[in-house]
Design a protein around this motif. Structure first.
Motif, PDB file in Angstrom:
ATOM      1  N   ALA A 150     -39.292  31.992  -2.647  1.00 51.88           N
ATOM      2  CA  ALA A 150     -38.429  32.620  -1.365  1.00 51.88           C
ATOM      3  C   ALA A 150     -39.199  33.099  -0.561  1.00 51.88           C
ATOM      4  O   ALA A 150     -39.342  32.920   0.641  1.00 51.88           O
ATOM      5  CB  ALA A 150     -37.227  33.245  -1.807  1.00 51.88           C
ATOM      6  N   LYS A 151     -40.174  33.908  -1.032  1.00 54.59           N
ATOM      7  CA  LYS A 151     -41.155  34.586  -0.304  1.00 54.59           C
ATOM      8  C   LYS A 151     -42.128  33.789   0.348  1.00 54.59           C
ATOM      9  O   LYS A 151     -42.629  33.554   1.578  1.00 54.59           O
ATOM     10  CB  LYS A 151     -41.870  35.613  -1.196  1.00 54.59           C
ATOM     11  N   LEU A 152     -42.696  32.680  -0.358  1.00 58.52           N
ATOM     12  CA  LEU A 152     -43.629  31.552   0.084  1.00 58.52           C
ATOM     13  C   LEU A 152     -42.837  30.905   1.096  1.00 58.52           C
ATOM     14  O   LEU A 152     -43.490  30.605   2.067  1.00 58.52           O
ATOM     15  CB  LEU A 152     -43.901  30.435  -1.249  1.00 58.52           C
ATOM     16  N   ARG A 153     -41.756  30.337   1.173  1.00 52.97           N
ATOM     17  CA  ARG A 153     -41.153  29.754   2.125  1.00 52.97           C
ATOM     18  C   ARG A 153     -40.697  30.596   3.302  1.00 52.97           C
ATOM     19  O   ARG A 153     -40.911  30.010   4.686  1.00 52.97           O
ATOM     20  CB  ARG A 153     -39.695  29.098   1.583  1.00 52.97           C
ATOM     21  N   HIS A 154     -40.602  31.782   3.121  1.00 55.43           N
ATOM     22  CA  HIS A 154     -40.484  32.807   4.296  1.00 55.43           C
ATOM     23  C   HIS A 154     -41.852  32.879   5.040  1.00 55.43           C
ATOM     24  O   HIS A 154     -41.701  33.041   6.375  1.00 55.43           O
ATOM     25  CB  HIS A 154     -39.964  33.999   3.951  1.00 55.43           C
ATOM     26  N   LEU A 155     -42.926  33.051   4.302  1.00 58.81           N
ATOM     27  CA  LEU A 155     -44.430  33.115   4.991  1.00 58.81           C
ATOM     28  C   LEU A 155     -44.353  31.751   5.694  1.00 58.81           C
ATOM     29  O   LEU A 155     -45.095  31.851   6.859  1.00 58.81           O
ATOM     30  CB  LEU A 155     -45.165  33.423   3.814  1.00 58.81           C
ATOM     31  N   LEU A 156     -44.315  30.549   5.162  1.00 57.92           N
ATOM     32  CA  LEU A 156     -44.392  29.430   5.703  1.00 57.92           C
ATOM     33  C   LEU A 156     -43.846  29.344   6.944  1.00 57.92           C
ATOM     34  O   LEU A 156     -44.222  28.825   8.134  1.00 57.92           O
ATOM     35  CB  LEU A 156     -44.181  28.114   4.625  1.00 57.92           C
ATOM     36  N   ASP A 157     -42.642  29.677   7.286  1.00 63.81           N
ATOM     37  CA  ASP A 157     -41.718  29.989   8.182  1.00 63.81           C
ATOM     38  C   ASP A 157     -42.296  30.751   9.298  1.00 63.81           C
ATOM     39  O   ASP A 157     -42.391  30.377  10.481  1.00 63.81           O
ATOM     40  CB  ASP A 157     -40.368  30.054   7.809  1.00 63.81           C
ATOM     41  N   LYS A 158     -42.729  31.750   8.904  1.00 63.52           N
ATOM     42  CA  LYS A 158     -43.306  32.717   9.995  1.00 63.52           C
ATOM     43  C   LYS A 158     -44.542  32.153  10.661  1.00 63.52           C
ATOM     44  O   LYS A 158     -45.072  32.410  11.768  1.00 63.52           O
ATOM     45  CB  LYS A 158     -43.629  34.330   9.149  1.00 63.52           C
ATOM     46  N   LEU A 159     -45.309  31.463   9.659  1.00 67.79           N
ATOM     47  CA  LEU A 159     -46.573  30.938   9.962  1.00 67.79           C
ATOM     48  C   LEU A 159     -46.411  29.613  10.532  1.00 67.79           C
ATOM     49  O   LEU A 159     -47.695  28.950  10.939  1.00 67.79           O
ATOM     50  CB  LEU A 159     -47.402  30.949   8.791  1.00 67.79           C
ATOM     51  N   GLN A 160     -45.370  29.202  10.807  1.00 71.71           N
ATOM     52  CA  GLN A 160     -45.094  28.103  11.489  1.00 71.71           C
ATOM     53  C   GLN A 160     -45.581  26.594  10.865  1.00 71.71           C
ATOM     54  O   GLN A 160     -46.028  25.715  11.345  1.00 71.71           O
ATOM     55  CB  GLN A 160     -45.260  27.960  13.086  1.00 71.71           C
ATOM     56  N   LEU A 161     -45.241  26.571   9.480  1.00 73.54           N
ATOM     57  CA  LEU A 161     -45.907  25.645   8.755  1.00 73.54           C
ATOM     58  C   LEU A 161     -44.516  24.926   7.880  1.00 73.54           C
ATOM     59  O   LEU A 161     -43.772  25.769   7.391  1.00 73.54           O
ATOM     60  CB  LEU A 161     -46.823  25.971   7.586  1.00 73.54           C
ATOM     61  N   SER A 162     -44.289  23.836   8.215  1.00 70.08           N
ATOM     62  CA  SER A 162     -43.368  22.956   7.601  1.00 70.08           C
ATOM     63  C   SER A 162     -43.451  22.989   5.947  1.00 70.08           C
ATOM     64  O   SER A 162     -44.350  22.933   5.477  1.00 70.08           O
ATOM     65  CB  SER A 162     -43.081  21.583   8.117  1.00 70.08           C
ATOM     66  N   SER A 163     -42.208  22.969   5.268  1.00 70.39           N
ATOM     67  CA  SER A 163     -42.307  23.052   3.723  1.00 70.39           C
ATOM     68  C   SER A 163     -43.010  21.915   3.186  1.00 70.39           C
ATOM     69  O   SER A 163     -43.203  22.159   1.989  1.00 70.39           O
ATOM     70  CB  SER A 163     -40.735  23.302   3.551  1.00 70.39           C
ATOM     71  N   HIS A 164     -43.015  20.690   3.843  1.00 73.97           N
ATOM     72  CA  HIS A 164     -43.425  19.605   3.382  1.00 73.97           C
ATOM     73  C   HIS A 164     -44.968  19.761   3.054  1.00 73.97           C
ATOM     74  O   HIS A 164     -45.662  19.115   2.038  1.00 73.97           O
ATOM     75  CB  HIS A 164     -43.382  18.389   3.934  1.00 73.97           C
ATOM     76  N   VAL A 165     -45.647  20.776   3.669  1.00 69.69           N
ATOM     77  CA  VAL A 165     -47.065  21.012   3.196  1.00 69.69           C
ATOM     78  C   VAL A 165     -47.578  21.566   1.949  1.00 69.69           C
ATOM     79  O   VAL A 165     -48.467  21.564   1.449  1.00 69.69           O
ATOM     80  CB  VAL A 165     -47.909  21.924   4.370  1.00 69.69           C
ATOM     81  N   LEU A 166     -46.293  21.957   1.257  1.00 66.90           N
ATOM     82  CA  LEU A 166     -46.407  22.718  -0.041  1.00 66.90           C
ATOM     83  C   LEU A 166     -47.191  21.624  -1.205  1.00 66.90           C
ATOM     84  O   LEU A 166     -48.006  21.927  -1.929  1.00 66.90           O
ATOM     85  CB  LEU A 166     -44.968  22.868  -0.560  1.00 66.90           C
ATOM     86  N   HIS A 167     -46.697  20.458  -0.847  1.00 60.07           N
ATOM     87  CA  HIS A 167     -47.125  19.290  -1.919  1.00 60.07           C
ATOM     88  C   HIS A 167     -48.409  18.929  -1.159  1.00 60.07           C
ATOM     89  O   HIS A 167     -48.908  17.977  -2.150  1.00 60.07           O
ATOM     90  CB  HIS A 167     -46.106  18.558  -2.228  1.00 60.07           C
ATOM     91  N   ALA A 168     -48.925  19.069  -0.273  1.00 64.43           N
ATOM     92  CA  ALA A 168     -50.408  18.503   0.226  1.00 64.43           C
ATOM     93  C   ALA A 168     -51.358  19.106  -0.356  1.00 64.43           C
ATOM     94  O   ALA A 168     -51.422  20.269  -0.631  1.00 64.43           O
ATOM     95  CB  ALA A 168     -50.317  18.500   1.835  1.00 64.43           C
ATOM     96  N   LYS A 169     -52.213  18.299  -0.722  1.00 69.44           N
ATOM     97  CA  LYS A 169     -53.701  18.716  -1.013  1.00 69.44           C
ATOM     98  C   LYS A 169     -54.298  19.564   0.107  1.00 69.44           C
ATOM     99  O   LYS A 169     -54.221  19.373   1.057  1.00 69.44           O
ATOM    100  CB  LYS A 169     -54.659  17.692  -1.598  1.00 69.44           C
ATOM    101  N   ALA A 170     -55.201  20.751  -0.392  1.00 72.19           N
ATOM    102  CA  ALA A 170     -55.672  21.478   0.794  1.00 72.19           C
ATOM    103  C   ALA A 170     -56.571  20.803   1.541  1.00 72.19           C
ATOM    104  O   ALA A 170     -56.649  21.169   2.848  1.00 72.19           O
ATOM    105  CB  ALA A 170     -56.295  22.920   0.201  1.00 72.19           C
ATOM    106  N   ASP A 171     -57.383  19.771   1.128  1.00 72.04           N
ATOM    107  CA  ASP A 171     -58.405  19.170   1.882  1.00 72.04           C
ATOM    108  C   ASP A 171     -57.681  18.210   2.741  1.00 72.04           C
ATOM    109  O   ASP A 171     -58.606  17.750   3.480  1.00 72.04           O
ATOM    110  CB  ASP A 171     -59.635  18.717   0.941  1.00 72.04           C
TER     111      ASP A 171
END
Length: 267
Positions: A150-171
């Motif tokens: 829940a904290k991770l998704r809250h941070l992503l929301d504040k950072l204006q990142l969609s949740s679909h990036v969670l499964h993307a490779k960093a590079d």
């Protein structure tokens, strides 16, 4: 994302708020206390760091400046515990940080210090979620996976990142996305101390303004040390310190200390 308005009225409002903020800071406890701090690699060379005394209050956001070779990276490594002082003491959050064992410092760092690196230092072959959750793992807290997610998704929301990036490779991410993931990783454990190392060096003015607005928002009540050689960044902070002020007896010329590694994340 809106860029920061730098017109005169904004600066006037900022100065008024800064006065109130400074008064409030005086009532807070000390987050960083440095006394008689010296560091050198060999006794044949002058100290890279020579700071008699320095204090930062909890919740304070400090801009630390200095040219290349002034000892900024060495000081960051000392504050993160990846280097230990040759002489003197560092206390963080009322704990004798520099007197702790390596293992104790690692544990303290993982739980209390977040670092945003200049090069982000994401593990390229891991997903975004794995990169961020690694910080949770090393902190060894009792936070449940449900609460952590829940904290991770809250941070992503504040950072204006969609949740679909969670499964993307960093590079596979853009530089801007990598930058925001690095912030999320630094903040996932709610650190009391946030260290930000030259994160805007490759950004243009508009991108820099957007980044700073975002960073100040998500940093919240964390104590923040923001390090840069770019004096133009001062306008975003209430307190400014320079390495020449902190370490006046050091001649700021290029020494072996300039090749010191950037603050490393040893969780």
């Amino acid at each position: 994302m809106n860029t920061i308005n730098k017109n005169n009225s904004t600066h006037s409002q900022h100065n008024a708020v800064s006065g109130d903020h400074s008064a409030a800071i005086k009532e807070r406890n000390t987050a960083i206390e440095v006394s008689n701090l010296q560091f050198w690699y060999t006794k044949e060379s002058p100290p890279i760091i020579d700071i008699k005394a320095w204090q930062v209050s909890q919740g304070e956001h400090v801009f630390l400046s200095g040219p290349s070779g002034s000892g900024k990276s060495t000081l960051l490594n000392l504050l993160c515990g990846t280097l230990t002082p040759t002489q003197g003491d560092i206390a963080l959050l009322a704990q004798p940080f520099s007197a702790l064992s390596n293992r104790q410092r690692d544990k303290f760092r993982a739980r209390n210090i977040g670092v945003v690196f200049q090069q982000f230092n994401l593990i390229p072959y891991l997903s975004v979620a794995q990169n961020i959750n690694a910080a949770v793992y090393f902190a060894s807290t009792n936070v449940s996976k449900t609460a952590s997610d829940a904290k991770l998704r809250h941070l992503l929301d504040k950072l204006q990142l969609s949740s679909h990036v969670l499964h993307a490779k960093a590079d596979a991410l853009s530089i801007g996305q990598q930058q925001r993931v690095a912030i999320a990783r630094a903040l996932i454990n709610d650190p009391q101390l946030l260290i930000v190392d030259e994160p805007t060096s490759a950004l243009d003015t508009d991108a820099r303004d957007s980044f700073m607005s975002l960073l100040k928002d998500v940093a919240g009540e964390s104590t923040m040390i923001f390090v840069s050689h770019d004096k133009a960044m001062e306008s975003y902070f209430d307190r400014h310190c320079s390495m020449s002020e902190l370490s006046p007896s050091k001649n700021h010329i290029k020494t072996r200390g300039d090749e010191a590694p950037k603050a490393q994340e040893r969780a």
